[in-house]
Scaffold this active site. Structure first.
Site, PDB file in Angstrom:
ATOM      1  NE  ARG A 218      -3.800  -2.396   1.422  1.00  0.00           N
ATOM      2  CZ  ARG A 218      -4.892  -2.835   2.054  1.00  0.00           C
ATOM      3  NH1 ARG A 218      -5.415  -2.085   3.002  1.00  0.00           N
ATOM      4  NH2 ARG A 218      -5.456  -3.974   1.723  1.00  0.00           N
TER       5      ARG A 218
ATOM      6  NE  ARG B 279      -4.124   2.807  14.692  1.00  0.00           N
ATOM      7  CZ  ARG B 279      -5.253   2.600  15.367  1.00  0.00           C
ATOM      8  NH1 ARG B 279      -5.353   1.577  16.178  1.00  0.00           N
ATOM      9  NH2 ARG B 279      -6.278   3.384  15.212  1.00  0.00           N
ATOM     10  CG  HIS B 280      -1.346   2.637   8.822  1.00  0.00           C
ATOM     11  ND1 HIS B 280      -1.778   3.426   9.847  1.00  0.00           N
ATOM     12  CD2 HIS B 280      -2.461   2.175   8.195  1.00  0.00           C
ATOM     13  CE1 HIS B 280      -3.110   3.461   9.848  1.00  0.00           C
ATOM     14  NE2 HIS B 280      -3.552   2.698   8.861  1.00  0.00           N
TER      15      HIS B 280
ATOM     16  CD  GLU C  65      -9.775  -2.433  10.431  1.00  0.00           C
ATOM     17  OE1 GLU C  65      -9.904  -1.200  10.444  1.00  0.00           O
ATOM     18  OE2 GLU C  65      -9.586  -3.090   9.386  1.00  0.00           O
TER      19      GLU C  65
ATOM     20  NE  ARG D  99      -3.358  -2.350  11.783  1.00  0.00           N
ATOM     21  CZ  ARG D  99      -4.255  -1.383  11.743  1.00  0.00           C
ATOM     22  NH1 ARG D  99      -5.498  -1.619  12.114  1.00  0.00           N
ATOM     23  NH2 ARG D  99      -3.922  -0.179  11.338  1.00  0.00           N
TER      24      ARG D  99
ATOM     25  CB  SER E  64     -11.719  -5.555   6.890  1.00  0.00           C
ATOM     26  OG  SER E  64     -11.976  -4.352   7.499  1.00  0.00           O
TER      27      SER E  64
ATOM     28  CD  GLU F 156      -2.902   3.158   3.431  1.00  0.00           C
ATOM     29  OE1 GLU F 156      -2.345   3.014   4.530  1.00  0.00           O
ATOM     30  OE2 GLU F 156      -4.007   2.658   3.144  1.00  0.00           O
TER      31      GLU F 156
END
Lengths: 429, 429
Positions: free
Chosen positions: A210, A218-219, A352, A403, A355, A212
């Site tokens: 990703r 936490r990423h 989280e 995570r 998902s 991002e």
């Protein structure tokens, strides 16, 4: 023949070990080393007057973190770690470590995470750090065995793809011969295609990418995702499977990693079934009672909101019944109230973890939802095609391995759960 | 409640199944469907005068490869597959398949591989194709369990890297924020770094990326590699581990995949220990006896040469004692004859499956070898650094999962062992 250090007991008569020099102490007539391998530590005592000249010469040259081979008599001795020590007849330096070390393995001086990651090979020699990765290994191996035992087929989907999963722009572009391609951000479309292929239940543990730009604790820009997809199942079925997986993984770690957990000072509480199911609307109500920046209906839960709900619930839980507009186009709306959908998030009290949703399996509805998201069905032709020739109902989820490990072991930064993290600023080692 | 088709026996009284319409026959007063799920097939017989008007209406609309739900009485009937059939009281079309299908799932007309790969989701509905991937799943799960049982730690190394493993140019470049990066061609350097970290034995099953332009039946641009690295081990130790792994995987497939093997018409012969060890010099001699384009000393074995030696040996075997110049810089030369090195290839009679070696653990020798290959030690700083602070002796190998499956199942093209292959020309689906 080398023995693992743990296998050397006070009753062993003679031993040969190979390991890293963890500590060196010189008390004049006596020198002490502590030798470390992945199984444990052992003290090596050198009564300088009683050992050979060669051993003595070697002792003089040894540096901390060198790899050495020690062969000699084992003596039971109460004060030494493990109740035994070796008095060397042979002492060989296999690989001499330079001084000073770029990072203190004995951890007398705590280092910044960035410094630790720059010398990850030294950082990971610390029993505490090693314990994290041995547990991570137990997690992925236990997950594989569990899902195989449930009849899930281990698949491998491509990481080089021509199109974005969710039409987003957060993709790393690749020069793929003459074509432009991307690193895949999720196996989502591919695992769904395997439902059209009649595989019925599949899983994959693999990298996702990703692009991002945000840099948080936490990423990651490269992470490991455990993906599952099951046919003839709805969101409730796959939530149960996920619950069972989490419990199985916790149980396995509790059973097989007691040394590592002790090293980390963790008393692992295995979560209990069923995890509470909290509707989205209720979750934002709970959060809004305590947080400052209130969440409006349709908004994502902020980290503070996740924390607030987590504190209130106190265990793993699911947030269910999400507003359809908050979820990707493939989430299945409830037929009787299409503004909500059969999507869920698995939450650890801190954040989280996973998902999932029952997916839309009807071609026309899916095309409508893709358009509603402002995306073009033409870009998803290779995926949409699989809905036109017999797509069964199906549901699934994606779980972040980092995570899972981070929350299980109460780590402060997700990078602590990755050997060589990749983020906005870090591309090496 | 849906039952897997295999679970419906002649003694079952009542059943509900969901599956794909594999075949349709209409004989006037009687209609027959064959319904398929991943566990098997079942005949559905519709005596038109005896079923409800709704069932009859549905029968009229059904097309091949639609997903249907059938509920009704089970009757023992000798001529039907599995000795039973269902007479439906309920028949529901869950997902109607368009006609014509882009690919014939019943395989009455064999399709070209390219056509099959374009519609892989239909191609993989064929029991023969599905069998390949169910076996591939058994292979990766068995390998994971085996290596974990041998104390190997499952690691995850980055796929986005700043430098080439072997300094080659066959890398896919990525735009990684402001930096240029590459997709990793092998976990080689990272698994060695984990030896410096004291993990002692590690494995990884993950994607590798090679921007090689040639398009052959045994190369992929994205493949799956099983990588292992072990400390305090030499080439012989890790050859034994590899041998044990191959045998374990074959045994597991033979035991747990008998239906899939039968579907493929394969009688799996489990290879026996020890696999012959054939020195490189001997291997090229054997090959040169029969092949036209002779292999000179220092040359790689051509596919024809591999085949010639394979025919002569007839089983899995190792080629050992390679000329040092033919191998990557990290292969350990024999101290007494440095023109040869402790490298090996694991061969199936048809082709190479795995490559490995004892590695150089001495910093100075490694720098010398990197230079000898015309590479610059500066580009490998992040890797070389780990040799300066206590690197133990170590050895390891990388095994191609697709080649393992391809040779085990006697597939003609490596693409048959990959769900969504990536090659020079193929980037979708």
């Amino acid at each position: 023949m080398r023995q693992p250090i743990q296998a050397v007991t006070p009753k062993t008569e003679y031993a040969e070990v190979i390991g890293w020099v963890h500590e060196v102490r010189d008390l004049g007539g006596l020198a002490f080393f502590v030798i470390r391998d992945r199984s444990g530590i052992i003290q090596v005592t050198i009564p300088k007057k009683k050992v050979t000249a060669e051993v003595l010469e070697t002792v003089r040259n040894i540096s901390r973190e060198s790899v050495v081979r020690v062969r000699g008599q084992v003596k039971a001795i109460e004060k030494a770690p493990g109740g035994r020590e070796i008095v060397p007849e042979e002492l060989e330096i296999i690989s001499l470590a330079e001084s000073p070390l770029p990072l203190d393995v004995a951890e007398k001086v705590p280092a910044e995470l960035d410094t630790r990651l720059d010398s990850r090979f030294l950082d990971a020699r610390k029993p505490r750090v090693r314990a994290i990765f041995f547990i991570r290994s137990a997690v992925t191996c236990a997950a594989t065995a569990f899902l195989a035992s449930r009849g899930c087929i281990n698949i491998t989907t491509p990481k080089i793809v021509a199109a974005a999963t969710e039409g987003g722009t957060e993709l790393f572009p690749i020069a793929y011969f003459e074509k432009e391609a991307f690193m895949n951000q999720s196996p989502q479309l591919y695992k769904q295609m395997m439902m059209a292929a009649g595989f019925e239940s599949v899983f994959e543990i693999g990298p996702i990418f990703r692009a991002e730009e945000h840099n948080t604790v936490r990423h990651l820009n490269e992470a490991t995702s455990l993906d599952v997809e099951v046919s003839f199942a709805d969101h409730n079925d796959v939530m149960e499977l996920l619950e069972d997986l989490i419990i199985h993984v916790y149980e396995t770690v509790a059973k097989t990693c007691s040394n590592e957990l002790a090293e980390l000072g963790i008393e692992l509480a295995v979560p209990k079934k069923p995890f509470p199911r909290i509707p989205y609307i209720e979750a934002i109500e709970i959060a809004n009672r305590t947080i400052e920046e209130k969440i409006a209906f349709g908004g994502d839960l902020s980290p503070a909101a996740e924390r607030a709900v987590g504190d209130a619930v106190g265990t793993h839980y699911f947030i269910v019944d999400w507003p359809t507009d908050t979820r990707p186009y493939y989430a299945m709306p409830y037929p009787d109230r299409p503004e909500f959908c059969k999507a869920f998030d698995l939450m650890h009290p801190r954040m989280e973890l996973a998902s999932g949703a029952q997916r839309i399996h009807d071609y026309n509805l899916l095309v409508e939802r893709i358009r509603a998201k402002g995306l073009s069905p033409e870009s998803f032709e290779f995926y949409l095609k699989t809905f036109r020739y017999g797509m069964p109902p199906h549901a699934g989820w994606g779980l972040g391995i980092e995570r899972l490990v981070m929350t299980m072991l109460d780590l402060g930064n997700i990078r602590e759960a990755v050997l060589f993290p990749r983020d906005r600023h870090r591309l090496t080692p």
